[in-house]
Scaffold this motif. Structure first.
Motif, PDB file in Angstrom:
ATOM      1  N   PRO A 118      70.091  44.833  33.050  1.00 49.14           N
ATOM      2  CA  PRO A 118      68.817  45.543  33.377  1.00 49.14           C
ATOM      3  C   PRO A 118      68.362  44.751  34.466  1.00 49.14           C
ATOM      4  CG  PRO A 118      68.716  44.670  31.050  1.00 49.14           C
ATOM      5  CD  PRO A 118      70.030  44.169  31.678  1.00 49.14           C
ATOM      6  N   THR A 119      67.561  45.204  35.204  1.00 48.40           N
ATOM      7  CA  THR A 119      66.892  44.609  36.787  1.00 48.40           C
ATOM      8  C   THR A 119      65.220  44.610  36.287  1.00 48.40           C
ATOM      9  OG1 THR A 119      66.904  46.846  37.583  1.00 48.40           O
ATOM     10  CG2 THR A 119      68.554  45.472  38.103  1.00 48.40           C
ATOM     11  N   ALA A 120      64.786  45.057  35.360  1.00 49.00           N
ATOM     12  CA  ALA A 120      63.508  45.184  35.030  1.00 49.00           C
ATOM     13  C   ALA A 120      63.218  45.237  33.406  1.00 49.00           C
ATOM     14  CB  ALA A 120      62.618  46.290  35.561  1.00 49.00           C
ATOM     15  N   ALA A 121      62.073  44.957  32.932  1.00 46.63           N
ATOM     16  CA  ALA A 121      61.510  44.738  31.565  1.00 46.63           C
ATOM     17  C   ALA A 121      60.196  45.548  31.641  1.00 46.63           C
ATOM     18  CB  ALA A 121      61.527  43.456  30.850  1.00 46.63           C
ATOM     19  N   ASP A 122      60.027  46.265  30.379  1.00 50.59           N
ATOM     20  CA  ASP A 122      58.796  46.620  30.105  1.00 50.59           C
ATOM     21  C   ASP A 122      58.289  45.736  28.796  1.00 50.59           C
ATOM     22  OD1 ASP A 122      58.813  48.754  31.999  1.00 50.59           O
ATOM     23  OD2 ASP A 122      58.856  50.500  30.552  1.00 50.59           O
ATOM     24  N   VAL A 123      56.916  45.129  28.829  1.00 54.56           N
ATOM     25  CA  VAL A 123      56.432  44.505  27.831  1.00 54.56           C
ATOM     26  C   VAL A 123      55.303  45.114  27.232  1.00 54.56           C
ATOM     27  CG1 VAL A 123      55.582  41.964  27.542  1.00 54.56           C
ATOM     28  CG2 VAL A 123      57.478  42.485  29.181  1.00 54.56           C
ATOM     29  N   PHE A 124      55.172  45.454  26.169  1.00 53.50           N
ATOM     30  CA  PHE A 124      54.297  46.010  25.140  1.00 53.50           C
ATOM     31  C   PHE A 124      53.346  44.734  24.268  1.00 53.50           C
ATOM     32  CE2 PHE A 124      57.791  48.975  25.879  1.00 53.50           C
ATOM     33  CZ  PHE A 124      57.016  50.116  26.378  1.00 53.50           C
ATOM     34  N   VAL A 145      51.917  38.579  19.811  1.00 52.82           N
ATOM     35  CA  VAL A 145      53.425  39.189  19.665  1.00 52.82           C
ATOM     36  C   VAL A 145      53.521  40.295  20.841  1.00 52.82           C
ATOM     37  CG1 VAL A 145      54.959  40.066  18.346  1.00 52.82           C
ATOM     38  CG2 VAL A 145      53.489  38.664  17.343  1.00 52.82           C
ATOM     39  N   TRP A 146      54.521  40.201  21.187  1.00 51.78           N
ATOM     40  CA  TRP A 146      55.140  41.233  22.519  1.00 51.78           C
ATOM     41  C   TRP A 146      56.414  41.864  22.288  1.00 51.78           C
ATOM     42  CZ3 TRP A 146      50.977  42.062  25.845  1.00 51.78           C
ATOM     43  CH2 TRP A 146      49.936  41.088  25.825  1.00 51.78           C
ATOM     44  N   MET A 147      56.415  43.172  22.654  1.00 53.24           N
ATOM     45  CA  MET A 147      57.703  43.916  22.303  1.00 53.24           C
ATOM     46  C   MET A 147      58.364  43.967  23.744  1.00 53.24           C
ATOM     47  SD  MET A 147      57.343  44.460  19.416  1.00 53.24           S
ATOM     48  CE  MET A 147      55.966  44.910  18.013  1.00 53.24           C
ATOM     49  N   VAL A 148      59.809  44.039  23.979  1.00 50.14           N
ATOM     50  CA  VAL A 148      60.330  44.516  25.405  1.00 50.14           C
ATOM     51  C   VAL A 148      61.315  45.500  25.298  1.00 50.14           C
ATOM     52  CG1 VAL A 148      62.069  42.918  26.919  1.00 50.14           C
ATOM     53  CG2 VAL A 148      60.026  41.673  25.597  1.00 50.14           C
ATOM     54  N   GLU A 149      61.245  46.224  26.332  1.00 57.46           N
ATOM     55  CA  GLU A 149      62.460  47.190  26.518  1.00 57.46           C
ATOM     56  C   GLU A 149      63.064  46.740  27.929  1.00 57.46           C
ATOM     57  OE1 GLU A 149      60.700  50.880  27.246  1.00 57.46           O
ATOM     58  OE2 GLU A 149      60.634  51.485  25.070  1.00 57.46           O
ATOM     59  N   TYR A 150      64.322  47.163  28.060  1.00 58.19           N
ATOM     60  CA  TYR A 150      64.922  46.803  29.146  1.00 58.19           C
ATOM     61  C   TYR A 150      65.243  48.126  29.988  1.00 58.19           C
ATOM     62  CZ  TYR A 150      65.999  42.875  26.115  1.00 58.19           C
ATOM     63  OH  TYR A 150      65.663  41.849  25.388  1.00 58.19           O
ATOM     64  N   TRP A 151      65.479  47.837  31.454  1.00 54.96           N
ATOM     65  CA  TRP A 151      65.450  49.231  32.348  1.00 54.96           C
ATOM     66  C   TRP A 151      66.281  48.660  33.536  1.00 54.96           C
ATOM     67  CZ3 TRP A 151      63.355  54.052  31.638  1.00 54.96           C
ATOM     68  CH2 TRP A 151      62.588  54.229  30.659  1.00 54.96           C
ATOM     69  N   PHE A 188      62.928  47.181  19.737  1.00 59.01           N
ATOM     70  CA  PHE A 188      62.429  46.639  20.791  1.00 59.01           C
ATOM     71  C   PHE A 188      62.763  44.812  20.358  1.00 59.01           C
ATOM     72  CE2 PHE A 188      59.353  49.699  20.399  1.00 59.01           C
ATOM     73  CZ  PHE A 188      59.063  50.029  21.607  1.00 59.01           C
ATOM     74  N   ASP A 189      63.257  44.102  21.306  1.00 63.01           N
ATOM     75  CA  ASP A 189      63.125  42.861  21.350  1.00 63.01           C
ATOM     76  C   ASP A 189      61.679  42.263  21.279  1.00 63.01           C
ATOM     77  OD1 ASP A 189      65.612  41.835  20.795  1.00 63.01           O
ATOM     78  OD2 ASP A 189      66.227  41.687  22.900  1.00 63.01           O
ATOM     79  N   ARG A 190      61.318  41.181  20.724  1.00 68.12           N
ATOM     80  CA  ARG A 190      59.933  40.639  20.651  1.00 68.12           C
ATOM     81  C   ARG A 190      59.939  39.184  20.953  1.00 68.12           C
ATOM     82  NH1 ARG A 190      57.156  41.114  15.378  1.00 68.12           N
ATOM     83  NH2 ARG A 190      58.911  39.849  14.701  1.00 68.12           N
ATOM     84  N   PHE A 191      58.799  38.438  21.403  1.00 68.33           N
ATOM     85  CA  PHE A 191      58.635  37.214  21.589  1.00 68.33           C
ATOM     86  C   PHE A 191      57.095  37.060  21.257  1.00 68.33           C
ATOM     87  CE2 PHE A 191      57.346  39.053  25.721  1.00 68.33           C
ATOM     88  CZ  PHE A 191      56.385  38.380  26.206  1.00 68.33           C
ATOM     89  N   GLY A 192      56.730  35.706  20.771  1.00 72.46           N
ATOM     90  CA  GLY A 192      55.568  35.163  20.570  1.00 72.46           C
ATOM     91  C   GLY A 192      55.040  34.323  21.440  1.00 72.46           C
ATOM     92  N   LEU A 193      53.880  34.545  22.080  1.00 69.38           N
ATOM     93  CA  LEU A 193      53.333  33.713  23.157  1.00 69.38           C
ATOM     94  C   LEU A 193      52.110  32.975  22.689  1.00 69.38           C
ATOM     95  CD1 LEU A 193      52.995  32.592  26.063  1.00 69.38           C
ATOM     96  CD2 LEU A 193      51.733  34.464  26.374  1.00 69.38           C
ATOM     97  N   THR A 194      52.136  31.639  22.606  1.00 69.76           N
ATOM     98  CA  THR A 194      51.061  30.930  22.655  1.00 69.76           C
ATOM     99  C   THR A 194      50.428  29.954  23.698  1.00 69.76           C
ATOM    100  OG1 THR A 194      51.848  30.433  20.163  1.00 69.76           O
ATOM    101  CG2 THR A 194      50.269  28.997  20.884  1.00 69.76           C
ATOM    102  N   PRO A 195      49.515  30.179  24.316  1.00 71.78           N
ATOM    103  CA  PRO A 195      48.886  29.495  25.472  1.00 71.78           C
ATOM    104  C   PRO A 195      48.402  27.942  25.175  1.00 71.78           C
ATOM    105  CG  PRO A 195      47.862  31.649  25.350  1.00 71.78           C
ATOM    106  CD  PRO A 195      48.721  31.608  24.074  1.00 71.78           C
ATOM    107  N   ASP A 196      48.741  27.372  26.079  1.00 69.45           N
ATOM    108  CA  ASP A 196      48.294  25.710  25.642  1.00 69.45           C
ATOM    109  C   ASP A 196      46.950  25.536  25.864  1.00 69.45           C
ATOM    110  OD1 ASP A 196      50.963  25.185  25.448  1.00 69.45           O
ATOM    111  OD2 ASP A 196      51.105  24.372  27.821  1.00 69.45           O
TER     112      ASP A 196
END
Length: 345
Positions: A118-124, A145-151, A188-196
Motif C-alpha cells: 500500500p501507498t496510503a491508509a484510511d484511518v477511521f 481506538v482506530w481502524m485502518v484500511e490499506y490503499w 480492519f486492522d486496529r490500533f489504540g492511541l493514548t496521548p501523553d
C-alpha cells in the motif's frame, strides 16, 4: 486475467468439463475477464475455499500450486468432498497464479493473485460521527481506538500486518475486526492511541518497514460541551431496547475521541453510577429515570422511561478475529475517515 464476481456463484468451466470457484470471503472469481481483482497486502493470511460445481464430487488427489511461492505461499491445502480448503500467506509484492490440478494432474482452473504494497491508509474512528475536516481530537491520557484500511489505487485487503509508531503518545496494535457478513480479511486492522498529555500527536502507519501514512491528532484534556444522540421513545413499544450515544466537543465543535463519560442513573427505586459512551435501556412508559452524564465539570441531564439500564464504550464487543459487529450498519453510518489519499497511476 481474472475478475471478481460480486455476488452469487460463477463457475470456471474448463475444457475437461470440471468446474470450480475460488472464494476468499471477498467475492467469487472466474478465469476470464478484466483485471479487477482484490489485491492483498504483504504478510496477510489468506483463507481460500476452492469448490467444485458438484458439491458431492470426490476431490481426493486434487492439488493446488502457487506459481511463485515468494508472492503467495500455500501453507496448507486440505481436500474434502466438493471442496479444497487452502491457507496461504501473501509474500512480496507481485503477481502470480494459483493453479488447480485434478487427480490426473490436469490443470483445470487458475486464478490470479496480486500482492501490492500500500501507498496510503484510511484511518477511521470506531466512534460515531465526524469532525468536519478538522484534525481529530483525542482525550489526553485516555486510549481511543482506530481502524485502518490499506490503499494503492484500490483497496488492498488483509489484516494482521499493521505496525504503528507515535510521537507525543503511546500506541499499540489491537486485534483486527471484521464487519457483519464479511470475513476479517475484508475488515480492519486496529490500533489504540493514548496521548501523553495535551498537544500535538502524530501516528505513523507502517506495513513492514515502510511508512505509508502519517496521521496528525490534537490531544485535549477539557471538553466544551456534551451532546446526546438518542433513539426516539415516541415510536417505541414496551420492552424495546433503546440507546443513547453521547459525544463531547471542543470549542471549535470538533468531536473528541476517547472521552471518559460517567453516568449517574436515578430511578424510582435505585441510583447507580456507570461509565461509557452508550447507554442502553428497555422502554417502559410507566417507569421514569433521570440520567446525568459527566465529563470533568461539564454535564448533561435527560429523562427517559425505563428501569435503570447499562452503559459501555463497546457493547458490540466481538473482538475475535472471526467475529463481527452486531451493529455493523449503524456503526458504518458514522465512520469518520481521518486521512484518505489515493495514488492513481
Amino acid at each position: 486475467m481474472s475478475v471478481r464476481v460480486g455476488l452469487g456463484w460463477f463457475w470456471l468451466l474448463m475444457g475437461c468439463g470440471d468446474a470450480v470457484r475460488f472464494h476468499d470471503g471477498l467475492g467469487e472469481r472466474q478465469v476470464f475477464g478484466d483485471d479487477d481483482l482484490e489485491a492483498y497486502v504483504p504478510g496477510a493470511a489468506i483463507d481460500m475455499t476452492i469448490s467444485h460445481r458438484d458439491e458431492e464430487a470426490p476431490m481426493d488427489g486434487w492439488w493446488v500450486e502457487s506459481e511463485d511461492p515468494d508472492i503467495f505461499e500455500i501453507i496448507e491445502a486440505r481436500t474434502d468432498v466438493g471442496h479444497i480448503y487452502l491457507d496461504g500467506i501473501a509474500g512480496r509484492p507481485g503477481q502470480t497464479r494459483l493453479v488447480v490440478y485434478d487427480d490426473r494432474d490436469r490443470s483445470v482452473a487458475h486464478t490470479q493473485i496480486d500482492v501490492i504494497l500500500p501507498t496510503a491508509a484510511d484511518v477511521f474512528s470506531e466512534e460515531r460521527g465526524g469532525s468536519h475536516g478538522l484534525v481529530e481530537r483525542v482525550f489526553a491520557n485516555r486510549e481511543s481506538v482506530w481502524m485502518v484500511e490499506y490503499w494503492f489505487d484500490q483497496r488492498i485487503y488483509g489484516t494482521g500486518v499493521l505496525s504503528v509508531r507515535a510521537r507525543g503518545g503511546q500506541v499499540r496494535t489491537l486485534t483486527p475486526r471484521g464487519i457483519s457478513g464479511d470475513s476479517v480479511l475484508g475488515g480492519f486492522d486496529r490500533f489504540g492511541l493514548t496521548p501523553d498529555g495535551p498537544g500535538e500527536v502524530t501516528v505513523e502507519i507502517l506495513v513492514g518497514d515502510t511508512v505509508i501514512e502519517e496521521v496528525p491528532f490534537v490531544s485535549v484534556d477539557e471538553v466544551a460541551s456534551i451532546h446526546a444522540d438518542r433513539d426516539s421513545e415516541a415510536t417505541a413499544d414496551a420492552g424495546d431496547r433503546l440507546s443513547i450515544f453521547v459525544s463531547a466537543r471542543d470549542e471549535q465543535g470538533a468531536l473528541i475521541r476517547g472521552v471518559p463519560f460517567s453516568w449517574v442513573v436515578a430511578g424510582d427505586e435505585a441510583e447507580l453510577s456507570l461509565s461509557g459512551r452508550e447507554y442502553r435501556y428497555f422502554y417502559d412508559s410507566a417507569y421514569s429515570t433521570t440520567l446525568t452524564v459527566f465529563v470533568g465539570e461539564e454535564s448533561l441531564s435527560m429523562d427517559v422511561h425505563g428501569a435503570p439500564g447499562e452503559a459501555s464504550d463497546d457493547f458490540a464487543g466481538c473482538a475475535s478475529v472471526s467475529g463481527a459487529y452486531g451493529w455493523g450498519a449503524l456503526w458504518l453510518s458514522g465512520l469518520l475517515v481521518v486521512r484518505r489519499r489515493r495514488m492513481f497511476r
